[in-house]
Design an enzyme around this catalytic site. Structure first.
Site, PDB file in Angstrom:
ATOM      1  N   LYS A 113      44.711  52.208  93.956  1.00  0.00           N
ATOM      2  CA  LYS A 113      45.733  52.064  94.784  1.00  0.00           C
ATOM      3  C   LYS A 113      46.480  53.021  95.780  1.00  0.00           C
ATOM      4  O   LYS A 113      47.068  53.060  96.751  1.00  0.00           O
ATOM      5  CB  LYS A 113      47.055  51.653  93.832  1.00  0.00           C
ATOM      6  CG  LYS A 113      46.703  50.300  92.962  1.00  0.00           C
ATOM      7  CD  LYS A 113      46.442  49.103  93.627  1.00  0.00           C
ATOM      8  CE  LYS A 113      46.620  47.938  92.844  1.00  0.00           C
ATOM      9  NZ  LYS A 113      45.779  47.739  91.605  1.00  0.00           N
TER      10      LYS A 113
HETATM   11  C1  PLP Z   1      45.111  46.642  90.988  1.00  0.00           C
HETATM   12  C2  PLP Z   1      43.693  46.911  90.297  1.00  0.00           C
HETATM   13  C3  PLP Z   1      42.566  46.117  90.287  1.00  0.00           C
HETATM   14  C4  PLP Z   1      42.552  44.807  90.993  1.00  0.00           C
HETATM   15  O1  PLP Z   1      42.740  44.644  92.494  1.00  0.00           O
HETATM   16  P1  PLP Z   1      43.126  43.782  93.236  1.00  0.00           P
HETATM   17  O2  PLP Z   1      43.205  44.218  94.583  1.00  0.00           O
HETATM   18  O3  PLP Z   1      44.535  43.493  92.761  1.00  0.00           O
HETATM   19  O4  PLP Z   1      42.391  42.676  93.243  1.00  0.00           O
HETATM   20  C5  PLP Z   1      41.392  46.165  89.577  1.00  0.00           C
HETATM   21  N1  PLP Z   1      41.478  47.651  88.801  1.00  0.00           N
HETATM   22  C6  PLP Z   1      42.533  48.308  88.685  1.00  0.00           C
HETATM   23  C7  PLP Z   1      42.391  49.432  87.943  1.00  0.00           C
HETATM   24  C8  PLP Z   1      43.696  47.959  89.613  1.00  0.00           C
HETATM   25  O5  PLP Z   1      44.576  48.975  89.385  1.00  0.00           O
END
Ligand code: PLP
Length: 498
Positions: A113
């Site tokens: 993120k």
């Molecule tokens: C947010 C997240 C996901 C999922 O990603 P999306 O974009 O919501 O599909 C997978 N793994 C981790 C570690 C995340 O923080």
């Protein structure tokens, strides 16, 4: 480049407006009117450049109302100010079976993120100025664990912004909770919600699209925006890392011009994998997209049957950031794949709201299956894969990435054509230390989340990220818990408005 709403094609806004608003007033998501294409020469031109420079050039294709200099300022601030522990920003590691992991978690909060949320505040503050609205921006964020912390870290003490994060009270890892509860900054707030991630997300979406709330905020010189992947400003930086990863694979000779590769993405809200789909439309030669889920397998079922049905039990798992039954960004994919049929999108997503379910045509399902496949794995399979990969290669993967590795191996074993496999590695394993420790065969006993870090380091030799180790000495600032129906009141109270 203009942006439409998935629920109203006639609506046209600039990228600055799309980013500033976060979500369209009609409840739809902003989508670009066209997807720019990159040629082999364009990819060549990105070779040898820093991540920040590549990103600035790619952003220019989508954020056409930002100047090149503004975009450079944004990318330098996000990617070259020392908040990423590796100068390359992203890394590619190769496993024993030849599959590759695209590590996207070298940022300040140890999950992918950060790749988008380190830059979003820079986009957003500039976007607000461009739209001529001189209001304080209030970022409301629902999180399944990782977005919340990454958004807090990105927006902490950014002038002209406030941020409020809601997380499911029992739906995040102990380390994720610590990261949020100890967040520093004068403009931040964090609150747990009695419910799961979908409850948090629905609560936030309801507050956003409530005209009365918008009025109250405007009267107080404020306006909402979103740091969730419903905000276009989150998705473009994610498209960038897939393009950049492809260029890096060319540079390193892992791929030659014309070579294709398959990609697996551990998926929750469908943002990360959607960004990969956009990259594919732009010309990144991805043969197939594997959508990996945990036992909350609503997407696997959707891809297999064409029926999206959220009427099912919600499970908490060892991969909490994927514990989601409403994958918001699927709306964008369906908008593009139906030839921008906004009436159809209104019908389906209306049905999703009222009945929790919609069904697409067989013809569309076939086209989705030509590009995507879904697979899901439970906690036992996930932990077994962490253990297996660790004993094969000494490589430690987190629980979400491990779901991806399971899906990638499953796909490769069944696929007729063999292409190199790239797997999005979405978090640092220390973030989900307890589950990872158990997976590599160490009994944590009643060790707390910090002792778990030490035990995992003894076992793996992998460095504990400083950002996690230092939480131990930080005071807990936020312990509020609210019910979903009280979220709007909570927001008003935190903002000091009646
Ligand atoms: C947010 C997240 C996901 C999922 O990603 P999306 O974009 O919501 O599909 C997978 N793994 C981790 C570690 C995340 O923080």
């Amino acid at each position: 480049m203009l942006y439409h709403s998935t629920r109203n094609k006639a609506l046209c806004v600039s990228s600055a407006e799309a980013i500033a608003q976060g979500i369209s007033k009609d409840g739809g998501l902003f989508v670009p009117e066209s997807i720019p294409a990159l040629s082999a020469a364009d990819f060549d031109a990105l070779k040898g450049l820093s991540y920040a420079e590549r990103a600035a050039r790619l952003f220019a294709l989508y954020l056409t109302d930002f100047t090149a200099e503004e975009l450079r300022e944004c990318t330098r601030a996000a990617y070259e100010s020392g908040s990423f522990e590796t100068p390359a920003v992203q890394e590619i590691s190769t496993l024993a079976d030849g599959s590759m992991l695209l590590e996207l978690w070298h940022g300040p909060t140890c999950a992918f993120k950060d790749m988008a949320l380190q830059i979003l505040p820079h986009f957003l503050t500039r976007a607000i100025k461009k739209t001529g609205i001189d209001r304080e921006v209030v970022i409301l964020t629902a999180t399944s664990g990782d977005t919340g912390k990454a958004a807090l870290a990105g927006f902490k003490d950014v002038p002209g912004t406030r941020i409020l994060v809601f997380y499911p009270v029992d739906g995040v890892s102990p380390m994720q909770k610590r990261q949020m509860q100890t967040q520093e900054g004068a403009n931040v707030g964090v609150c747990a919600v009695k419910g799961n991630f979908d409850d948090c997300q629905n609560g936030v979406k309801a507050i956003f699209t409530d005209p009365k709330m918008q009025e109250i905020l405007a009267a107080n010189g404020m306006q909402f925006s979103s740091a969730n992947s419903i905000n276009w400003g989150r998705l473009v930086p994610q498209i960038v890392y897939y393009v950049s990863a492809y260029v890096t694979m060319l540079e390193k000779g892992i791929l030659n011009n014309g070579d294709r590769f398959a990609l697996t993405v551990p998926t929750g809200n469908f943002g990360n994998i959607l960004a990969a789909w956009y990259a594919k439309q732009m010309g990144v030669p991805i043969t197939h997209l594997v959508c990996a889920s945990n036992i909350n397998k609503v997407l696997t079922d959707f891809i297999d049957t064409g029926v999206y049905d959220r009427n099912r039990d919600f499970h908490t798992t060892v991969s909490p950031s994927m514990d989601i039954l409403i994958s918001s960004n699927l709306e964008r994919l369906l908008y593009h794949m139906t030839g921008e049929d906004d009436a159809q999108i209104r019908e389906w997503f209306g049905a999703l709201k009222t009945d929790g379910r919609y069904e697409i045509s067989r013809e569309l399902r076939n086209r989705i299956q030509a590009e995507f496949s879904g697979a899901y794995f439970d906690d036992a399979q996930t932990k077994a894969m962490i253990g297996k990969v660790f004993s094969e290669t000494g490589y430690l993967s987190d629980t979400h990435t491990a779901v991806g590795i399971c899906a990638a191996r499953d796909y490769t074993a069944k696929a007729a054509d063999k292409y190199p496999m790239l797997i999005a590695s979405t978090a640092n394993p220390y973030k989900f230390g307890a589950a990872v420790l158990e997976a590599v065969g160490v009994d944590a006993g009643d060790a707390d989340e910090y002792a778990v870090l030490d035990l995992l380091q003894q076992k793996s030799g992998m460095k504990i990220p400083a950002a996690l180790a230092e939480l131990k000495t930080k005071p807990v600032r936020f312990e509020d818990v609210t019910a979903q129906e009280d979220m709007a009141e909570y927001v008003k109270a935190s903002l000091g408005i009646k």
